[in-house]
Structure formats: structure tokens, C-alpha cells
Design an enzyme around this catalytic site. Structure first.
Site, PDB file in Angstrom:
ATOM      1  N   GLU A   1      32.266 -26.899 -65.252  1.00 23.11           N
ATOM      2  CA  GLU A   1      32.479 -25.500 -65.643  1.00 23.11           C
ATOM      3  C   GLU A   1      33.811 -25.015 -65.067  1.00 23.11           C
ATOM      4  O   GLU A   1      33.845 -24.390 -64.018  1.00 23.11           O
ATOM      5  CB  GLU A   1      31.340 -24.614 -65.115  1.00 23.11           C
ATOM      6  CG  GLU A   1      29.993 -24.897 -65.763  1.00 23.11           C
ATOM      7  CD  GLU A   1      28.948 -23.812 -65.470  1.00 23.11           C
ATOM      8  OE1 GLU A   1      29.287 -22.830 -64.783  1.00 23.11           O
ATOM      9  OE2 GLU A   1      27.817 -23.965 -65.940  1.00 23.11           O
TER      10      GLU A   1
ATOM     11  N   HIS B   1      25.604 -16.407 -59.653  1.00 18.34           N
ATOM     12  CA  HIS B   1      26.058 -15.076 -60.062  1.00 18.34           C
ATOM     13  C   HIS B   1      25.283 -13.983 -59.335  1.00 18.34           C
ATOM     14  O   HIS B   1      25.769 -12.871 -59.192  1.00 18.34           O
ATOM     15  CB  HIS B   1      25.936 -14.917 -61.574  1.00 18.34           C
ATOM     16  CG  HIS B   1      26.991 -15.689 -62.311  1.00 18.34           C
ATOM     17  ND1 HIS B   1      28.242 -15.191 -62.565  1.00 18.34           N
ATOM     18  CD2 HIS B   1      26.977 -16.956 -62.826  1.00 18.34           C
ATOM     19  CE1 HIS B   1      28.962 -16.102 -63.210  1.00 18.34           C
ATOM     20  NE2 HIS B   1      28.207 -17.188 -63.377  1.00 18.34           N
TER      21      HIS B   1
ATOM     22  N   HIS C   1      33.967 -21.201 -64.012  1.00 23.85           N
ATOM     23  CA  HIS C   1      33.123 -20.558 -62.992  1.00 23.85           C
ATOM     24  C   HIS C   1      33.765 -20.710 -61.613  1.00 23.85           C
ATOM     25  O   HIS C   1      33.817 -21.797 -61.063  1.00 23.85           O
ATOM     26  CB  HIS C   1      31.721 -21.210 -63.020  1.00 23.85           C
ATOM     27  CG  HIS C   1      30.769 -20.666 -61.994  1.00 23.85           C
ATOM     28  ND1 HIS C   1      29.644 -19.947 -62.326  1.00 23.85           N
ATOM     29  CD2 HIS C   1      30.765 -20.752 -60.650  1.00 23.85           C
ATOM     30  CE1 HIS C   1      28.994 -19.605 -61.226  1.00 23.85           C
ATOM     31  NE2 HIS C   1      29.656 -20.093 -60.185  1.00 23.85           N
TER      32      HIS C   1
HETATM   33 ZN   LIG Z   1      29.144 -18.927 -64.087  1.00 24.47          ZN
END
Ligand SMILES: [Zn+2]
Length: 282
Positions: free
Chosen positions: A255, A199, A258
């Protein structure tokens, strides 16, 4: 006399044809500048364009990332070693933080305090109202994200941004919070050590849907929206960074929420060959 006129006409046509043929051949010569010069000369004489082969090829290569999602044969990734600058506390520091192909993970981190260039707020729905850091993304990823969300909506899937850019300082706070709650070892499992969060690159965003209650949970992967993202994200340059079948390779659990921008060409390559970023950057 008449015969002579015909001979002249046929000879002229022959010469013109030969000239045209040589223009075409020269126009397709290997050197871009030569080919381009010949092509311009031809255009100034005849008004017609010969597209120089090498010129059009180099043009195509530079546009592949934008338009051509099927040309994946000449995709190349940087190597693992050439993108490392130094070692710090048994973690490598990458030397290409601004590259859209930068790879950060549990073995590789960004230089401390790295701030990505051109952070902007993508014009998409978010699951929250505040104008805060996590609403930002690098412009290079924000524009494709807008296109992806728009296309999804046109097909009936409403996506929401949940968490985009996260600064080094914010990641320190998040990590500390997890550390206090769970201890260092467990904190490392669920959260990234400051500098190693994707991120922080400004190229990643967590997304969700109403059907997944706007949560970042594996259930998002089973929703119609999550399935759409899995099958279509690459067309806009995004990859599911931590796929279900690559947890040992990425070091992260599945995930589906993401996504990470790498560009259409590279995302399509990874999608078609079912590779995690770690398997392409070796
Ligand atoms: Zn993430």
C-alpha cells in the site's frame, strides 16, 4: 619590584587558567544538575557560557524527534510483549494506544471504542470537500503532514489526503460492507477487523495524487508523487507502513498510499534499515 609585579601577573593568569579549566571539566561532569549549576556559576562570573555536556546531550535526545534525522544510533522501540494488555478472541489488545509507536495489525488491536486524543483537520489538500471524520488526524501527525505536503509542493509534487482517521464504529461499517460483498475470509484480507485498523490510531492517512487519479492504488507508488513520498516521508516522521517487500511480515499487501506517523527518529531508522514496524517491535 618590577620582577615581583610580573610574578604576580603570571601567577594570577595561571590561577585564572586553572580555574577556567576546572570550570570546563566540572561543567562537563556527568550529572546534569551539577553540570548545569557549574555552568550557571561560570556564566554569572565571566558572562560566558560553558555548555554542560550532559545537559546538551539530554537536550539533544529530546529534540532528535523534531530536528535531527540523522541521529539514529540510539533509537529504541518498545517490545512486542510489553505493549500487550490482554488477549481477546485470539487477538492481543495493546496497552499503549496513544503512543506514536503503537503497533496494530492482524494480531494486535486497539482497545474497543478507543478514540485518539487531539484530533484535528490538517491544513492540506484533500481529494474531497466534505468535513467528515476521515479528514481528521491526531495533532501530533497533522502538523508534520502539513510540513511534508508543503515541502512536496515546493519541489513540484502535489499530494492529496484521501482518508485519515477512522473511528471504531466506522470501521465496523466498512468491515460489514466488505463482509457482505466478499464473505468474512476475503473481507479480513482487504479490510481490518474493527479495532485493528491503523486508521483508528489517528496516526495514519491514505494519500494520493492527481496523476494516480486520486485513487488508493499501487499505481500511486509509480507516480512521481508516490516516489517522492517513498524517499522523503521519513524526514517528516512518516513511514510507508505496508511496503512491497514486507507483505508477509505486515500481513498486508503493498500500500504505497498508506503512511503512518512514528516520529522522525524512528521513521528514519526504519527507512535506513529497510524495516517494517513489525521487524522493529519484536
Ligand atoms: Zn490506509
Amino acid at each position: 619590584m618590577r620582577k615581583r609585579t610580573w610574578t604576580v601577573i603570571i601567577a594570577t593568569i595561571g590561577i585564572l587558567l586553572l580555574l577556567e579549566l576546572s570550570f570546563i571539566l566540572w561543567g562537563r561532569s556527568k550529572t546534569t544538575t551539577d553540570a548545569y549549576k557549574i555552568s550557571s556559576l561560570h556564566k554569572s562570573i565571566t558572562g560566558c557560557e560553558i555548555i554542560p555536556k550532559s545537559f546538551s546531550l539530554s537536550n539533544k535526545t529530546s529534540q532528535q524527534g523534531k530536528n535531527n534525522s540523522d541521529k539514529t544510533s540510539d533509537v529504541s522501540f518498545p517490545s512486542y510483549e510489553e505493549t500487550i494488555r490482554a488477549e481477546e478472541d485470539s487477538i492481543s489488545v495493546v496497552n499503549n494506544p496513544t503512543s506514536v509507536l503503537v503497533m496494530v495489525n492482524k494480531q494486535r488491536k486497539l482497545p474497543d471504542n478507543y478514540i485518539p486524543p487531539k484530533l484535528v483537520i490538517p491544513n492540506v489538500r484533500f481529494s474531497f470537500n466534505e468535513i467528515v471524520e476521515k479528514r481528521y488526524l491526531r495533532e501530533v501527525a497533522a502538523v508534520p503532514l502539513e510540513k511534508m505536503f508543503k515541502q512536496a509542493e515546493e519541489e513540484g509534487y502535489i499530494l492529496y489526503g484521501v482518508s485519515g482517521y477512522r473511528s471504531y464504529n466506522r470501521q465496523i461499517a466498512v468491515f460489514k460492507m466488505h463482509e457482505q460483498e466478499l464473505g468474512e475470509e476475503k473481507a479480513r484480507e482487504v479490510s481490518s477487523v474493527p479495532g485493528s485498523s491503523e486508521h483508528q490510531t489517528g496516526l495514519s492517512i491514505d494519500i494520493s495524487s492527481e496523476s494516480a487519479k486520486f485513487l488508493l492504488s499501487t499505481e500511486f507508488g509509480s507516480t512521481p508523487e508516490g516516489k517522492w513520498v517513498k524517499e522523503n516521508a521519513h524526514k517528516f516522521g512518516f513511514i510507508i507502513r505496508y511496503p512491497e517487500d514486507k507483505t508477509k511480515i505486515t500481513g498486508y499487501s503493498f500500500e504505497p498510499w498508506h503512511i503512518r506517523y512514528v516520529g522522525i527518529q524512528h521513521a528514519t531508522y526504519l527507512y535506513k534499515h529497510n524495516l517494517a514496524l513489525e521487524e522493529a517491535i519484536k
